[in-house]
Motif scaffolding. Sequence first.
Motif, mmCIF file in Angstrom:
data_model
loop_
_atom_site.group_PDB
_atom_site.id
_atom_site.type_symbol
_atom_site.label_atom_id
_atom_site.label_comp_id
_atom_site.label_asym_id
_atom_site.label_seq_id
_atom_site.Cartn_x
_atom_site.Cartn_y
_atom_site.Cartn_z
ATOM 1 N N THR A 18 -1.199 -7.749 5.066
ATOM 2 C CA THR A 18 -1.836 -8.236 3.734
ATOM 3 C C THR A 18 -1.288 -8.888 2.801
ATOM 4 O OG1 THR A 18 -1.241 -6.137 2.517
ATOM 5 C CG2 THR A 18 -3.029 -5.721 3.942
ATOM 6 N N PRO A 22 -2.892 -5.903 -1.816
ATOM 7 C CA PRO A 22 -4.003 -6.181 -0.926
ATOM 8 C C PRO A 22 -5.170 -6.444 -1.617
ATOM 9 C CG PRO A 22 -2.708 -4.203 -0.338
ATOM 10 C CD PRO A 22 -2.286 -4.537 -1.764
ATOM 11 N N VAL A 65 -3.355 0.684 2.145
ATOM 12 C CA VAL A 65 -3.909 -0.386 2.021
ATOM 13 C C VAL A 65 -4.796 -0.247 0.611
ATOM 14 C CG1 VAL A 65 -5.362 -2.512 2.513
ATOM 15 C CG2 VAL A 65 -3.757 -1.727 3.999
#
Length: 268
Positions: A18, A22, A65
Amino acid sequence: MAVPAPPNASGIFVPPPTQNPPTLAEVGDAQHYLDNLLRVQAASSNMQPPTNVEVGAATLYVHEVAIKCAPQIAAPPWLAPIAAQLIHLTTNVDNLNNTVNNLSDNYNNLNNTVNNNYNNLNNAVDNLNNTVNNLSDNYNNLNNTVNNNYNNLNNAVNNLSNTVTNLEATVDARFTGLERSMAILQNSTKAYGLVTPYNNILNDAGAPLPLPPITCAGDLANLSDADIRTWFIYYFPNRTLSGTSHTEKKVEIGRYIGCSVECEEVYI
């Protein structure tokens, strides 16, 4: 730092690392990767199914994430012009206050001069009185301007405070919803819940649990008729109970909390 996706031995596409932080799109990519692992693991195909270790690593990857993305939600860019206007208004108020102070000093000096020379300068005093009256009018107008600007500034500050409060509430609500979805998703990977107990799942309103929590499929299987009714009303307050069997209610409750086990010993 960027979050890398864990690998798998099933040949399923692995998302690239990412960005840092992110993005919301990358949160969706992470969730899609986990969904693909679960789909292949559950399907009967020629592909090598992902192991529970791989699925567990992907679940933690989705959580990481999402967590690293959530704090980056920022205030909307249109707040910047408002802040600039507030600074400009503050400067104007300071300048007006200095002007008022200077006028007050001038007025006091003029009044002292009039008192000292009153007998000899009676005519001048009359003229000066007119000047003083004009200064008083100017002072009143200036005072009204200062008050209006202060009120406008105060309203702008209040509006900004309300906007920030609403933004904080929006961020909190989205983060709470994300945590709840993650907890249900984690339950779906725990099978019977014997190794790792199920997470406690509150209803949509966030109300306290009405009964001791359901920690495994065995708890769900052993619910009494009264308990099933209580849990069903708690999770589905707007759904009718008539025409719905206890088994159907138990199925709905299991799905709601993320129980992925659908077998006879649980729902019958």
